[in-house]
Design a protein around this motif. Structure first.
Motif, PDB file in Angstrom:
ATOM      1  N   GLU A 442       0.820  -1.219   0.000  1.00 61.32           N
ATOM      2  CA  GLU A 442       0.000   0.000   0.000  1.00 61.32           C
ATOM      3  C   GLU A 442       0.853   1.269   0.000  1.00 61.32           C
ATOM      4  O   GLU A 442       0.369   2.344   0.325  1.00 61.32           O
ATOM      5  N   VAL A 443       2.108   1.102  -0.362  1.00 64.16           N
ATOM      6  CA  VAL A 443       3.004   2.262  -0.451  1.00 64.16           C
ATOM      7  C   VAL A 443       3.272   2.552  -1.930  1.00 64.16           C
ATOM      8  O   VAL A 443       3.519   1.638  -2.714  1.00 64.16           O
ATOM      9  N   PHE A 444       3.203   3.842  -2.287  1.00 60.94           N
ATOM     10  CA  PHE A 444       3.499   4.258  -3.669  1.00 60.94           C
ATOM     11  C   PHE A 444       5.021   4.223  -3.845  1.00 60.94           C
ATOM     12  O   PHE A 444       5.741   5.026  -3.260  1.00 60.94           O
ATOM     13  N   ARG A 445       5.492   3.243  -4.629  1.00 65.82           N
ATOM     14  CA  ARG A 445       6.941   3.089  -4.785  1.00 65.82           C
ATOM     15  C   ARG A 445       7.250   2.669  -6.224  1.00 65.82           C
ATOM     16  O   ARG A 445       7.349   1.485  -6.539  1.00 65.82           O
ATOM     17  N   PRO A 446       7.394   3.662  -7.132  1.00 68.56           N
ATOM     18  CA  PRO A 446       7.616   3.332  -8.549  1.00 68.56           C
ATOM     19  C   PRO A 446       8.831   2.435  -8.764  1.00 68.56           C
ATOM     20  O   PRO A 446       8.886   1.658  -9.720  1.00 68.56           O
ATOM     21  N   GLU A 447       9.801   2.539  -7.845  1.00 72.00           N
ATOM     22  CA  GLU A 447      11.047   1.776  -8.006  1.00 72.00           C
ATOM     23  C   GLU A 447      10.789   0.272  -8.095  1.00 72.00           C
ATOM     24  O   GLU A 447      11.593  -0.453  -8.682  1.00 72.00           O
ATOM     25  N   ARG A 448       9.657  -0.190  -7.539  1.00 72.57           N
ATOM     26  CA  ARG A 448       9.421  -1.644  -7.572  1.00 72.57           C
ATOM     27  C   ARG A 448       9.367  -2.163  -9.014  1.00 72.57           C
ATOM     28  O   ARG A 448       9.640  -3.316  -9.285  1.00 72.57           O
ATOM     29  N   TRP A 449       8.992  -1.246  -9.950  1.00 78.03           N
ATOM     30  CA  TRP A 449       8.885  -1.648 -11.358  1.00 78.03           C
ATOM     31  C   TRP A 449      10.244  -1.665 -12.048  1.00 78.03           C
ATOM     32  O   TRP A 449      10.376  -2.150 -13.172  1.00 78.03           O
ATOM     33  N   LEU A 450      11.265  -1.083 -11.381  1.00 80.98           N
ATOM     34  CA  LEU A 450      12.589  -0.966 -12.010  1.00 80.98           C
ATOM     35  C   LEU A 450      13.610  -1.892 -11.361  1.00 80.98           C
ATOM     36  O   LEU A 450      14.545  -2.357 -12.018  1.00 80.98           O
ATOM     37  N   ASP A 451      13.441  -2.141 -10.052  1.00 79.65           N
ATOM     38  CA  ASP A 451      14.419  -2.969  -9.335  1.00 79.65           C
ATOM     39  C   ASP A 451      14.326  -4.419  -9.792  1.00 79.65           C
ATOM     40  O   ASP A 451      13.210  -4.942  -9.970  1.00 79.65           O
ATOM     41  N   ALA A 452      15.501  -5.052  -9.913  1.00 84.63           N
ATOM     42  CA  ALA A 452      15.496  -6.490 -10.239  1.00 84.63           C
ATOM     43  C   ALA A 452      14.788  -7.215  -9.093  1.00 84.63           C
ATOM     44  O   ALA A 452      15.069  -6.953  -7.917  1.00 84.63           O
ATOM     45  N   GLY A 453      13.865  -8.073  -9.421  1.00 83.52           N
ATOM     46  CA  GLY A 453      13.135  -8.835  -8.398  1.00 83.52           C
ATOM     47  C   GLY A 453      12.130  -7.992  -7.622  1.00 83.52           C
ATOM     48  O   GLY A 453      11.627  -8.434  -6.584  1.00 83.52           O
ATOM     49  N   GLY A 454      11.832  -6.802  -8.114  1.00 84.43           N
ATOM     50  CA  GLY A 454      10.928  -5.910  -7.389  1.00 84.43           C
ATOM     51  C   GLY A 454       9.455  -6.287  -7.504  1.00 84.43           C
ATOM     52  O   GLY A 454       8.626  -5.808  -6.725  1.00 84.43           O
TER      53      GLY A 454
END
Ligand code: HEM
Length: 539
Positions: A442-454
């Motif tokens: 439930e946290v807005f974290r765009p990085e999850r789409w870029l990090d390997a294994g995110g």
């Protein structure tokens, strides 16, 4: 001869027998009644009031985490148990493999008809297949790419009017630190302009034309009505007594107003286009209006009415959804200035191959990774269509990827459903489930789409665009999703290159009413809003 009290007793007995019989019939051969249910169902509203009243999709998110990706809900007004479902295998079975056996219910369809008409969103079965076949070519990559000029023009116009507003607010206050705006009053102006221009060659004049104002006003009224108690009760009462859709109840009849306004404009547009019949551009045009007119050149009476319903549908669903998504993303970017700076840096440093260094359609898709991540994360966290429902047209077995355990400890790897079973599909919970997306779901974290294994394993995701359910999946996936994404990215880029968006400290809560609607925590009475401080970067 029966006395009046005997007659009343007879009627009451018949009603009870009908309700009990209906519930018994629904339970036979169905596993829905055997599933775990949340505690504390209300005797009259079942779990439905709690599901409606609990903000931010928390009823579903919490119960999925606790009970599994399929659980039972007590129906309101003595309706039989409802199946709440987010399991990806069951979702795929319903939406991708058997979309015409799990249709919108006879309760929702009249409401859609009242709001948008008998168009693509309303149609089912062969009628839907035919309509979709005709309309799909309008939204191919090639066609959406050709909408580039209109989208940029609408975004630039939005910047112009927003800048004027910000500067005049600042002058009034004698303060150059930006202006406080409700962003809901602004982004929709550009998205309405886009659908007007690319769909029908109509100029809504960035929210200043009388039609644009009337559409916005009646849409807002409808949304607000849906957020009050009558907006909760009306669909339940209609479900129990379908005949009510035709009664002059305000909460029901108000839905017709938008359709009346848009259809009036649509009729005028059709007449204008017909007057240009010989125009070569019109004949070869691949825009919506040309496609609709080629499909039904001389439509009159009922056929013309249906054509106007299509226009009404595209005008409404083609603009409110995108502005809704943009508004929530701007809110998150205002709360996370480091993300906003990072995004602005990516946008300003990128020199595209379009006129004036603008990214092209392809470059928007592949060369701006952080923009792409923000777009996906925003649509994951805040799916505009945050809830949908379906009804099973036949007895069936829904496969589960994640088996659930009944209260008696039995494991079910599939769920038997009976014809008529109502199934709630809470998109917001599919996209925000902790079981699937992890503790920071439930946290807005765009990085999850870029990090390997995110990202979660693909097998735990639904099969829609980017593994989220915001556009649905299968043959009824949003027909306009390519246009939506292109438009989103162009408008976001144009806004961020010109303005800084700052947090006001207001905490948002969301509730579903046609779309996901925001209001400030503790200030629901002030209406829907996302207050932001907007500062002109070129001042
Ligand atoms: C961010 C923007 C958008 C989102 C999140 C979105 C989402 C959705 C969803 C979830 C559905 C399926 C609803 C259901 O069956 O329960 C849908 C259907 C539809 N959308 Fe969109 N939409 C967006 C933008 C657009 C645009 C720009 C257009 C057109 C210009 C459009 C036109 C439609 C139509 C016509 C349908 C019905 C499709 C069918 O049933 O075959 N949408 N949309």
């Amino acid at each position: 001869m029966a006395t009046s009290s005997e007659t009343k007793l007879l009627i009451a007995t018949a009603v009870v027998a009908y309700v009990v019989g209906k519930r018994w019939w629904a339970k036979r051969g169905s596993d829905v009644g055997r599933l775990k249910k949340p505690a504390g169902a209300h005797w009259l509203w079942g779990h439905e009031y709690e599901a409606w009243d609990t903000l931010d999709g928390q009823f579903y998110i919490k119960n999925i985490d606790e009970l599994g990706q399929a659980f039972g809900m007590k129906g309101g007004l003595f309706h039989s148990d409802i199946l709440a479902l987010t399991d990806p295998a069951a979702i795929s079975h319903m939406f991708t493999k058997h979309p015409y056996e799990y249709t919108k219910s006879q309760i929702i369809r009249p409401l859609i008809d009242r709001l948008l008409g008998k168009s693509l969103v309303w149609a089912e079965g062969d009628q839907h297949k035919r309509q979709r076949q005709v309309l799909a070519p309008v939204f191919t990559n090639e066609n959406v790419k050709a909408m580039d000029n209109e989208i940029h023009r609408a975004a630039d116009k939005l910047v112009e009017v927003l800048r004027e507003h910000v500067l005049s607010q600042q002058a009034e206050k004698g303060d150059g630190g930006g202006a406080r705006v409700n962003i809901l009053d602004w982004s929709g102006r550009a998205t309405l302009d886009v659908i007007g221009a690319v769909g029908f060659g109509h100029d809504f004049q960035c929210g200043t034309s009388e039609e644009a104002k009337a559409i916005t006003r009646s849409w807002r009224e409808l949304i607000l009505m849906g957020m009050e108690f009558p907006g909760f009760v009306a669909p339940l009462v209609i479900r129990a007594f379908p005949i009510i859709t035709d009664l002059p109840v305000e909460a029901i009849q108000a839905q017709g107003e938008i359709k009346t306004i848009v259809k009036r404009i649509a009729k005028q547009l059709v007449e204008e286009r017909r007057a240009m019949q010989n125009d070569e551009g019109m004949k070869s045009g691949k825009d919506l209006m040309s496609t609709l007119l080629k499909w039904n050149q001389n439509a009159e009476g009922e056929d013309l009415d249906q054509l106007l319903d299509h226009i009404c549908t595209f005008v409404m669903v083609g603009h409110e959804t995108i502005s809704n998504a943009l508004n929530f993303a701007l809110y998150e970017l205002a709360r996370n200035p480091e993300m906003q700076d990072k995004l602005r840096k990516e946008m300003t440093e990128f020199v595209g191959s379009g006129p004036g260094g603008e990214p092209t359609y392809e470059e928007y898709q592949s060369q701006l990774p952080y923009l792409d991540a923000v777009c996906k994360e925003g649509l994951r966290m805040y799916p505009p269509a945050s809830h949908t429902e379906r009804i099973a047209l036949a007895d069936d077995v829904l496969p589960l990827r994640f088996p659930v355990t009944t209260p008696s400890g039995e494991q079910l790897s599939s769920i038997r459903v009976k014809r008529g079973q109502l199934i709630n599909v809470p998109t917001i919970a599919i996209n925000r489930s902790h079981t699937v997306w992890g503790p920071d779901a439930e946290v807005f974290r765009p990085e999850r789409w870029l990090d390997a294994g995110g990202l979660p394993a693909p097998t735990s995701l639904t099969q829609g665009w980017s593994g989220i359910f915001s556009f649905l999946e299968g043959p009824r996936i949003c027909i306009g999703f390519r246009l939506a994404l292109f438009e989103y990215k162009v408008i976001m880029t144009t806004l961020l290159k010109n303005f800084e968006f700052k947090d006001t400290g207001a905490v948002l809560k969301t509730q579903f009413s046609s779309n996901l609607q925001p209001f400030v925590e503790g200030r629901k009475q002030d209406g829907i809003q996302i207050p932001l401080i907007v500062k002109d970067l070129h001042q």
